[in-house]
Design an enzyme around this catalytic site. Structure first.
Site, short mmCIF file in Angstrom:
data_model
loop_
_atom_site.label_atom_id
_atom_site.label_comp_id
_atom_site.label_asym_id
_atom_site.label_seq_id
_atom_site.Cartn_x
_atom_site.Cartn_y
_atom_site.Cartn_z
N LEU A 125 0.69 -1.37 -0.01
CA LEU A 125 0.01 0.26 -0.08
C LEU A 125 0.70 1.34 -0.13
O LEU A 125 0.78 2.60 -0.55
CB LEU A 125 -1.49 0.16 1.64
CG LEU A 125 -1.99 1.12 1.63
CD1 LEU A 125 -3.09 1.08 0.27
CD2 LEU A 125 -2.80 1.22 3.07
N GLU A 127 3.82 4.08 0.04
CA GLU A 127 4.21 4.82 -1.42
C GLU A 127 5.45 5.74 -0.64
O GLU A 127 4.90 6.38 0.11
CB GLU A 127 3.82 5.18 -2.60
CG GLU A 127 2.59 4.50 -3.12
CD GLU A 127 2.46 4.76 -4.44
OE1 GLU A 127 2.22 5.98 -5.15
OE2 GLU A 127 1.28 4.10 -4.98
N GLY A 131 2.33 7.38 3.10
CA GLY A 131 2.64 6.04 4.64
C GLY A 131 1.15 6.27 5.24
O GLY A 131 0.53 5.39 4.73
N THR A 158 6.57 -5.65 3.67
CA THR A 158 7.01 -6.64 4.50
C THR A 158 6.80 -8.04 3.38
O THR A 158 5.72 -8.22 3.08
CB THR A 158 6.28 -6.36 5.77
OG1 THR A 158 6.12 -5.70 6.27
CG2 THR A 158 6.52 -8.34 6.25
N ARG A 244 -4.16 -5.27 12.18
CA ARG A 244 -3.85 -4.59 12.97
C ARG A 244 -4.25 -5.46 14.87
O ARG A 244 -3.42 -5.62 15.16
CB ARG A 244 -4.35 -3.41 13.38
CG ARG A 244 -3.92 -2.17 12.40
CD ARG A 244 -5.43 -0.97 12.02
NE ARG A 244 -4.49 -0.11 11.43
CZ ARG A 244 -4.90 0.77 10.88
NH1 ARG A 244 -6.98 0.94 11.34
NH2 ARG A 244 -4.81 1.65 9.87
N GLN A 337 15.99 -1.32 31.93
CA GLN A 337 15.96 -0.20 33.13
C GLN A 337 15.65 -1.76 34.41
O GLN A 337 17.09 -1.68 35.55
CB GLN A 337 15.06 0.45 33.87
CG GLN A 337 15.80 1.15 34.56
CD GLN A 337 16.18 2.18 33.82
OE1 GLN A 337 16.47 2.01 32.50
NE2 GLN A 337 16.99 2.64 34.53
N GLU A 364 0.73 -0.43 9.71
CA GLU A 364 -0.05 -1.34 9.40
C GLU A 364 -1.08 0.43 10.74
O GLU A 364 -1.50 0.37 11.05
CB GLU A 364 0.08 -2.12 10.08
CG GLU A 364 0.58 -3.29 9.27
CD GLU A 364 -0.20 -4.84 9.47
OE1 GLU A 364 -1.61 -4.58 9.64
OE2 GLU A 364 0.15 -5.67 8.65
N1 CAA Z 1 -13.04 -0.74 6.63
C1 CAA Z 1 -13.89 0.39 5.45
N2 CAA Z 1 -14.29 1.37 4.86
C2 CAA Z 1 -13.49 2.06 5.79
C3 CAA Z 1 -12.50 1.89 6.23
C4 CAA Z 1 -12.30 0.57 6.79
N3 CAA Z 1 -11.53 0.17 8.21
N4 CAA Z 1 -12.05 2.91 6.78
C5 CAA Z 1 -12.23 3.92 6.05
N5 CAA Z 1 -13.01 3.61 4.79
C6 CAA Z 1 -14.01 4.16 4.31
C7 CAA Z 1 -15.00 5.66 4.86
O1 CAA Z 1 -16.36 4.75 5.05
C8 CAA Z 1 -14.41 5.54 3.48
O2 CAA Z 1 -15.57 6.02 2.48
P1 CAA Z 1 -17.21 6.82 2.15
O3 CAA Z 1 -15.75 7.36 1.09
O4 CAA Z 1 -18.02 5.93 1.39
O5 CAA Z 1 -17.43 8.09 2.86
C9 CAA Z 1 -13.55 5.42 2.46
O6 CAA Z 1 -12.94 4.42 3.36
C10 CAA Z 1 -12.85 6.91 3.13
O7 CAA Z 1 -11.86 7.11 4.80
P2 CAA Z 1 -11.70 8.14 5.40
O8 CAA Z 1 -12.30 9.70 4.81
O9 CAA Z 1 -11.56 7.67 6.81
O10 CAA Z 1 -10.17 8.46 4.68
P3 CAA Z 1 -9.10 8.99 5.11
O11 CAA Z 1 -7.92 9.69 3.95
O12 CAA Z 1 -9.28 10.41 5.79
O13 CAA Z 1 -7.51 7.46 5.78
C11 CAA Z 1 -7.14 6.73 7.79
C12 CAA Z 1 -7.87 7.37 7.17
C13 CAA Z 1 -7.66 6.33 8.74
C14 CAA Z 1 -5.60 7.84 7.95
C15 CAA Z 1 -6.34 5.61 6.50
O14 CAA Z 1 -5.59 6.21 5.14
C16 CAA Z 1 -5.22 5.06 7.45
O15 CAA Z 1 -5.43 4.15 8.03
N6 CAA Z 1 -3.97 5.31 7.12
C17 CAA Z 1 -2.72 4.84 7.69
C18 CAA Z 1 -2.54 3.20 6.20
C19 CAA Z 1 -1.53 2.35 7.09
O16 CAA Z 1 -2.29 1.64 8.00
N7 CAA Z 1 -0.58 2.25 6.53
C20 CAA Z 1 0.21 1.36 6.64
C21 CAA Z 1 0.26 0.21 5.61
S1 CAA Z 1 0.67 -1.48 5.43
C22 CAA Z 1 1.83 -1.91 6.18
O17 CAA Z 1 2.41 -1.61 7.23
C23 CAA Z 1 2.06 -3.61 6.16
C24 CAA Z 1 3.47 -4.10 7.06
O18 CAA Z 1 4.17 -3.96 5.85
C25 CAA Z 1 3.49 -4.62 7.67
#
Ligand code: CAA
Length: 382
Positions: A125, A127, A131, A158, A244, A337, A364
């Site tokens: 996911l 880039e 992030g 990962t 998560r 500690q 995540e």
């Molecule tokens: N389930 C289903 N739908 C969801 C959702 C969920 N958990 N969370 C949001 N949505 C939907 C919303 O309802 C919304 O829908 P509508 O447009 O129909 O209203 C849409 O998605 C957009 O949601 P937001 O407006 O809340 O989106 P946002 O741009 O404000 O972002 C955020 C929300 C929570 C900040 C999100 O971007 C986020 O979680 N960011 C963190 C990204 C992340 O965790 N990256 C990890 C990378 S992977 C990794 O780390 C793996 C590894 O290597 C181990």
């Protein structure tokens, strides 16, 4: 409310514990030092079902529930957090997404080898420029007949260096928003224009392999699209809810290991004529560690139980991940500690626990992102 594990849950916990103690413990320090990906033990984990624990038996998995998964994740991560994240990504971010949202053909082609432990999977996911703001992805997919032509760069993947199948998120319009995104499965052995970048040198979880990926006019069959065009972001978010819970369990395992090590050490190390466990300064640390670990476990069980019940669990997963990861950092810091100079030495695993804990507040979804998710839910905006 029943806090007892069922017989099946205990069996799976014991299987993971025996495997971790017997197969992973002897190599955990060495692979942390070398940063080598533990191919052999990961393949063995696959052979005993740990890479397909929650996938259904119809697709080569074990068909276990989420409670079994979190207790197994804790046991593996207690011994080696690198194995923990490999197991978590495969089960939560790859298998679960394919099973829940994939077509029958996609499940047969990709899920079966993944869940039966014959192939490693990754989820891509992030880039370089996006992030936390995941919807700002810029990797493009343009339809060309039966393929999408993909261009762009992904980072911090990962298992990226070793994955056969990668769940990739891209956009049809880099100036658009989350409604332009989609998910494609990349078969890394059948995608010209796909390349893996250099392995990231990391502070912790050093034996898990992490790298960049590049796509240069890479054709990916339309048949590999998961869900609809425009649905990629929501798919990514709903899989991350499960992820998560896995990372929360990884953090719990690290914290538990650091706590047990501290407890043992405090009973045998003496200062001012008595075991340091007899000094209130140390007792207070041990009490705080034990309490926070217990609270983390309860939050994880709550999130896992909601997932098993088929209810929405975004808020519970965020709470479990936030609290358990902050606990892992608190506990591993206190463990150093308690151990004093020995905690700072590479002769004991405590400094590894400290380094491994740090990432759990970052990947995540950072702790700040978890607070955003929780706040939106309590305010009725989730
Ligand atoms: N389930 C289903 N739908 C969801 C959702 C969920 N958990 N969370 C949001 N949505 C939907 C919303 O309802 C919304 O829908 P509508 O447009 O129909 O209203 C849409 O998605 C957009 O949601 P937001 O407006 O809340 O989106 P946002 O741009 O404000 O972002 C955020 C929300 C929570 C900040 C999100 O971007 C986020 O979680 N960011 C963190 C990204 C992340 O965790 N990256 C990890 C990378 S992977 C990794 O780390 C793996 C590894 O290597 C181990």
């Amino acid at each position: 409310m029943d806090f007892e594990l069922t017989q099946e849950q205990r069996m799976i916990r014991d299987l993971a514990r025996d495997f971790a103690q017997g197969e992973i413990a002897p190599i955990a320090a060495a692979i942390d030092e070398s940063g080598d990906f533990p191919h052999d033990t990961v393949m063995k984990m696959g052979a005993i079902g740990l890479l397909g624990l929650t996938a259904s038996q119809d697709y080569g998995g074990v068909g276990a529930d989420m409670i079994s998964y979190v207790v197994a994740m804790e046991e593996i991560s207690k011994v080696c957090a690198s194995h923990g994240v490999i197991m978590s990504v495969q089960n939560s971010l790859v298998n679960y997404g394919l099973e829940k949202f994939g077509t029958e053909d996609q499940r047969q082609a990709f899920l079966v080898p993944l869940a039966s432990g014959q192939a490693i999977g990754a989820y891509s996911l992030t880039e370089p420029q996006s992030g936390s703001d995941a919807a700002a992805m810029r990797t493009t997919a343009v339809r060309d007949g039966d393929n999408y032509v993909v261009n762009g760069r992904k980072s911090w993947v990962t298992s990226g260096p070793v994955a056969r199948y990668i769940v990739l998120f891209c956009t049809m319009n880099p100036k658009g928003d989350h409604r332009d995104t989609m998910a494609l499965v990349v078969d890394t052995e059948k995608t010209p224009g796909f390349a893996r970048g250099k392995k990231e040198p990391k502070l912790g979880i050093r034996a898990s392999a992490t790298c960049e990926l590049t796509f240069d006019n890479a054709p990916i069959p339309v048949a590999n699209r998961i869900g609809e065009e425009g649905g990629g972001f929501k798919f990514a978010m709903s899989i991350l809810d499960k992820g998560r819970i896995g990372i929360a369990s990884q953090a719990l395992g690290i914290a538990q290991a650091a706590y047990e090590s501290s407890l043992e050490y405090a009973k045998v190390r003496t200062a001012f004529g008595k075991a340091i466990a007899e000094h209130q300064a140390i007792q207070f640390m041990l009490a705080d560690m034990a309490m926070r670990i217990q609270a983390s476990r309860l939050l994880i069980f709550r999130a896992a139980a909601k997932a098993d019940a088929g209810e929405r669990f975004s808020k519970e997963a965020a709470m479990a991940k936030l609290y358990a990861s902050e606990t892992a950092n608190f506990v591993t810091d206190k463990a150093i500690q308690v151990h004093g100079g020995m905690g700072y030495s590479k002769e004991l695993p405590v400094e590894r626990y400290f380094r491994d804990a740090r990432i759990t507040e970052i990947y995540e979804g950072t702790s700040e992102i978890q607070r955003i998710v929780i706040a939106r839910h309590v305010l009725g905006k989730g």
